[in-house]
Design an enzyme around this catalytic site. Structure first.
Site, mmCIF file in Angstrom:
data_model
loop_
_atom_site.group_PDB
_atom_site.id
_atom_site.type_symbol
_atom_site.label_atom_id
_atom_site.label_comp_id
_atom_site.label_asym_id
_atom_site.label_seq_id
_atom_site.Cartn_x
_atom_site.Cartn_y
_atom_site.Cartn_z
ATOM 1 N N LYS A 191 0.808 -1.026 -0.004
ATOM 2 C CA LYS A 191 -0.135 -0.217 0.170
ATOM 3 C C LYS A 191 1.034 1.381 0.047
ATOM 4 O O LYS A 191 1.468 1.518 1.169
ATOM 5 C CB LYS A 191 -0.875 0.048 1.238
ATOM 6 C CG LYS A 191 -2.061 0.931 0.908
ATOM 7 C CD LYS A 191 -2.627 1.643 2.389
ATOM 8 C CE LYS A 191 -1.986 2.848 2.790
ATOM 9 N NZ LYS A 191 -1.858 4.125 2.062
ATOM 10 N N GLY A 221 -5.194 3.802 -1.394
ATOM 11 C CA GLY A 221 -6.226 4.565 -0.566
ATOM 12 C C GLY A 221 -5.481 5.199 0.910
ATOM 13 O O GLY A 221 -4.332 4.927 0.979
ATOM 14 N N GLY A 223 -4.896 5.863 4.711
ATOM 15 C CA GLY A 223 -4.535 4.944 5.628
ATOM 16 C C GLY A 223 -5.587 4.275 6.611
ATOM 17 O O GLY A 223 -5.846 3.149 6.807
ATOM 18 N N GLY A 227 -5.382 1.137 4.426
ATOM 19 C CA GLY A 227 -4.305 0.755 5.243
ATOM 20 C C GLY A 227 -4.647 -0.048 6.398
ATOM 21 O O GLY A 227 -4.426 -1.107 6.591
ATOM 22 N N GLU A 265 9.274 1.381 11.021
ATOM 23 C CA GLU A 265 10.290 2.352 10.811
ATOM 24 C C GLU A 265 9.535 3.659 10.731
ATOM 25 O O GLU A 265 8.980 3.978 10.083
ATOM 26 C CB GLU A 265 10.909 2.086 9.313
ATOM 27 C CG GLU A 265 11.620 0.795 8.933
ATOM 28 C CD GLU A 265 12.825 0.709 9.899
ATOM 29 O OE1 GLU A 265 13.428 1.783 9.943
ATOM 30 O OE2 GLU A 265 13.276 -0.711 9.913
ATOM 31 N N CYS A 299 13.529 10.756 7.460
ATOM 32 C CA CYS A 299 13.567 10.129 8.720
ATOM 33 C C CYS A 299 14.789 10.327 9.505
ATOM 34 O O CYS A 299 14.839 10.674 10.435
ATOM 35 C CB CYS A 299 13.089 8.960 8.876
ATOM 36 S SG CYS A 299 13.965 7.721 7.727
ATOM 37 N N GLU A 398 9.422 16.223 15.481
ATOM 38 C CA GLU A 398 9.809 15.964 14.101
ATOM 39 C C GLU A 398 9.338 16.724 13.178
ATOM 40 O O GLU A 398 7.907 16.850 13.075
ATOM 41 C CB GLU A 398 9.397 14.487 13.731
ATOM 42 C CG GLU A 398 10.080 14.216 12.324
ATOM 43 C CD GLU A 398 9.947 12.896 11.706
ATOM 44 O OE1 GLU A 398 8.608 12.445 11.822
ATOM 45 O OE2 GLU A 398 10.883 12.074 11.250
HETATM 46 P P1 NAD Z 1 2.248 8.277 7.645
HETATM 47 O O1 NAD Z 1 2.198 7.805 9.138
HETATM 48 O O2 NAD Z 1 1.146 9.491 7.462
HETATM 49 O O3 NAD Z 1 1.683 7.435 6.334
HETATM 50 C C1 NAD Z 1 2.523 6.469 6.216
HETATM 51 C C2 NAD Z 1 1.544 5.162 5.468
HETATM 52 O O4 NAD Z 1 0.650 4.901 6.382
HETATM 53 C C3 NAD Z 1 0.816 5.948 4.395
HETATM 54 O O5 NAD Z 1 0.759 4.764 3.406
HETATM 55 C C4 NAD Z 1 -0.508 6.169 5.022
HETATM 56 O O6 NAD Z 1 -1.562 5.878 4.057
HETATM 57 C C5 NAD Z 1 -0.398 4.811 5.911
HETATM 58 N N1 NAD Z 1 -1.551 4.875 7.182
HETATM 59 C C6 NAD Z 1 -1.802 6.014 7.723
HETATM 60 N N2 NAD Z 1 -2.789 5.577 8.535
HETATM 61 C C7 NAD Z 1 -2.997 4.336 8.596
HETATM 62 C C8 NAD Z 1 -3.665 3.232 9.344
HETATM 63 N N3 NAD Z 1 -4.396 3.625 10.246
HETATM 64 N N4 NAD Z 1 -3.360 2.070 9.267
HETATM 65 C C9 NAD Z 1 -2.373 1.791 8.221
HETATM 66 N N5 NAD Z 1 -2.005 2.499 7.396
HETATM 67 C C10 NAD Z 1 -1.895 4.086 7.533
HETATM 68 O O7 NAD Z 1 3.615 8.836 7.299
HETATM 69 P P2 NAD Z 1 4.075 9.840 6.063
HETATM 70 O O8 NAD Z 1 3.728 11.210 6.524
HETATM 71 O O9 NAD Z 1 3.533 9.204 4.579
HETATM 72 O O10 NAD Z 1 5.703 9.432 6.098
HETATM 73 C C11 NAD Z 1 6.397 10.489 6.957
HETATM 74 C C12 NAD Z 1 6.963 9.788 8.326
HETATM 75 O O11 NAD Z 1 7.308 8.677 7.988
HETATM 76 C C13 NAD Z 1 7.767 10.550 8.989
HETATM 77 O O12 NAD Z 1 7.534 10.607 10.347
HETATM 78 C C14 NAD Z 1 9.232 9.804 8.912
HETATM 79 O O13 NAD Z 1 10.000 10.045 9.777
HETATM 80 C C15 NAD Z 1 8.509 8.529 8.936
HETATM 81 N N6 NAD Z 1 9.639 7.595 7.877
HETATM 82 C C16 NAD Z 1 10.589 6.842 8.834
HETATM 83 C C17 NAD Z 1 11.285 6.143 8.012
HETATM 84 C C18 NAD Z 1 12.324 5.213 8.788
HETATM 85 O O14 NAD Z 1 12.902 4.311 8.042
HETATM 86 N N7 NAD Z 1 12.387 5.087 9.854
HETATM 87 C C19 NAD Z 1 11.677 6.397 6.419
HETATM 88 C C20 NAD Z 1 10.676 7.260 6.023
HETATM 89 C C21 NAD Z 1 9.957 7.857 6.630
#
Ligand code: NAD
Length: 504
Positions: A191, A221, A223, A227, A265, A299, A398
């Site tokens: 996803k 779609g 989250g 998700g 992550e 990140c 962050e």
């Molecule tokens: P996000 O948490 O908003 O979304 C990540 C993914 O999760 C998206 O595909 C989203 O649709 C999905 N999602 C959201 N709610 C969900 C739910 N309830 N159930 C299942 N899936 C759900 O994150 P983002 O804004 O897309 O990315 C930025 C964040 O990601 C930052 O905090 C960054 O630090 C982190 N990040 C971490 C790493 C790492 O390796 N540690 C790498 C890249 C990004």
């Protein structure tokens, strides 16, 4: 600001946008049954496409397809040679389609095209090669320490795995998950982020040529809809999630109801610690790279820059002068160093930290404003503040953008305390040429990764992941093998046993 945008009203889309985007199930495009979600190009702020959301029903279809392939086909028992061949074909497909994949990645994310082509795509391709090489050496275990017995430990594919990707580097991050999941014989459902699906949908469509039906399905779609249906599905055996910490908590709670193992992550607020004993110019270059790469949306950003008092004023002054000259602009332009922020909402969130900084007593050193002129793209000035203390919100939350906070320290002890005073623990950076300092600080850091005298250096053989709220579990060769496989212990007596005879 000298290096910032010129007139920007004529930015072009990186590629003719797909009219409509849909998922893939069973090697076929799936007509999702959910709502339509508009997608915008961050470089212009204009809507470029529409995504059809996959509902719970579509997710169920994707899981059943993956489950069928996993249970009924030869996929999970494929020879290592055949699996290596498939992984190498995936790599080749990526490299043969660099231009299109890179432009689609740019269209979704606003990342700089030059960097996508120079780094992200090669990393995506290499992820498949890396796991092809890894599985050629993978092995089980054998114990004959207990007299009369031999015990074997096999690793078997975990089953159907849900892979949830963020928007900041879709290709590089999602391919780590896809390549490792399929290398160990699983069937996957990906996803992508609903904001940035283009490149991953193209990738999934390319991989359908070499992957058997049901091995890689893709659902689209939001989250909480798509998700969450994936995470909560009882037919999913693993969830690999990359995203924000708040979302990560929800995902773990949903997965916990089925006891589905997860890797997380998550976010970071990494300290970049610069000692007077560092190679000064390299440390400045490293600090700029650490916070401004990937349009500042990473990140592992070195977002809290801790500088030893003796060099503090000079360092900050030079950093600020260099920041003023950074070229912000069209991600298609070769000279651009920082492109647009990935979404309007995220841009506004980043800019809200300028006000928070003021309220907390931080001093704005450079940037702090939207840079839009006539263009509606999501451009902001690279920004840095002098934090009042590590308690400021710019040091604790962050921001996930081109936004640095400076703090000074006067001893190793103080540097350690400030660096570790955070809810996160993804990466620590250390800049020093003094070996005892390097050794001591590395050992004291409460983070999953420590990079010494270098910006990001990803060794795929080694684990990557965070302490505290930066994650659960690790990604990397052995870490992925452990996560995507089940261990099975088989004990066999070497000779017929003389068994106790109940009832005789
Ligand atoms: P996000 O948490 O908003 O979304 C990540 C993914 O999760 C998206 O595909 C989203 O649709 C999905 N999602 C959201 N709610 C969900 C739910 N309830 N159930 C299942 N899936 C759900 O994150 P983002 O804004 O897309 O990315 C930025 C964040 O990601 C930052 O905090 C960054 O630090 C982190 N990040 C971490 C790493 C790492 O390796 N540690 C790498 C890249 C990004």
């Amino acid at each position: 600001m000298k290096g910032l945008l010129r007139k920007m009203s004529v930015f072009q889309n990186p590629i003719e946008p797909p009219h409509i985007v849909k998922g893939w199930i069973d090697n076929k495009q799936n007509n999702g049954s959910g709502i339509e979600i508009p997608i915008f190009y961050p470089g212009t702020g204009k809507q470029v496409s529409v995504l059809i959301e996959d509902s719970e029903e579509d997710v169920n279809k994707a899981v059943l397809s993956a489950r069928k392939t996993f249970e009924k086909s030869s996929w999970r028992r494929l020879s290592v040679e055949k699996r290596i061949e498939i992984l190498e074909s995936c790599r080749k497909l990526i490299l043969d389609n660099i231009e299109e994949l890179a432009r689609l990645e740019c269209l979704g994310t606003g990342l700089i095209l030059r960097e996508i082509k120079g780094f992200h795509i090669h990393r995506a391709a290499y992820n498949f090669r890396f796991f092809a090489q890894y599985i050629s050496q993978a092995h089980g275990e054998r114990y004959d320490n207990t007299e009369g017995y031999i015990t074997l430990v096999n690793r078997e594919p975990a089953g159907v795995v849900g892979l949830i990707a963020p928007w900041n580097a879709p290709l590089a991050l999602a391919t780590m998950k896809i390549a490792s999941a399929i290398a160990f014989g699983n069937c996957a459902i990906l996803k992508p982020s609903e904001q940035t699906p283009f490149s991953l949908i193209k990738l999934a469509s390319l991989l359908q040529d070499v992957l058997p039906e049901g091995v890689l399905n893709l659902v689209n779609g939001r989250g909480p809809i798509t998700g969450s249906s994936l995470v909560s599905h009882p037919g999913v055996d693993r969830i690999s999630f990359t995203g924000g910490t708040v979302t990560g908590r929800k995902v773990m709670m949903d997965a916990g109801k089925q006891l589905t193992p997860c890797t997380m992550e998550l976010g970071g607020k990494s300290a970049n610690i610069i000692f007077a004993s560092a190679d000064y110019q390299r440390a400045i270059d490293g600090a700029l790279i650490g916070i401004f790469s990937n349009n500042g949306q990473q990140c592992l950003a070195g977002s809290r820059i801790l500088i030893e008092e003796k060099i503090f004023d000079q360092f900050v002054e030079e950093f600020v002068e260099r920041t003023k000259k950074i070229v912000v602009g069209d991600p298609l332009n070769d000279e651009t160093e920082i492109g647009p922020i990935a979404s309007k909402q995220h841009m506004e969130r980043i800019l809200s930290f300028v006000e928070k900084a003021e309220e907390d007593g931080d001093k704005l050193l450079v940037g702090g404003k939207r840079h839009s002129e006539e263009n509606n793209g999501y451009f902001i000035e690279p920004t840095a503040v002098l934090a009042k203390s590590n308690n400021s919100r710019t040091c604790q939350e962050e921001i996930f953008g081109p936004f640095a906070s400076f703090i000074s320290f006067s001893s190793e002890e103080e540097a350690i305390n400030i660096a570790n005073d955070t809810e996160y623990g993804l990466v620590s950076y250390i800049w020093s040429d003094h070996l005892p300092t390097i050794m001591r600080i590395s050992e004291e850091m409460r983070s999953g990764v420590v990079w010494v005298n270098t910006p990001m250096m990803r060794e795929l053989r080694a684990p990557f992941g965070g302490y505290h709220n930066s994650g659960v579990g690790r990604e990397g060769g052995y870490s992925c093998e452990q996560f995507y496989t089940e261990e099975k212990t088989i004990s066999i007596p070497k000779a017929p046993l003389n068994l106790k005879k109940f009832g005789k």
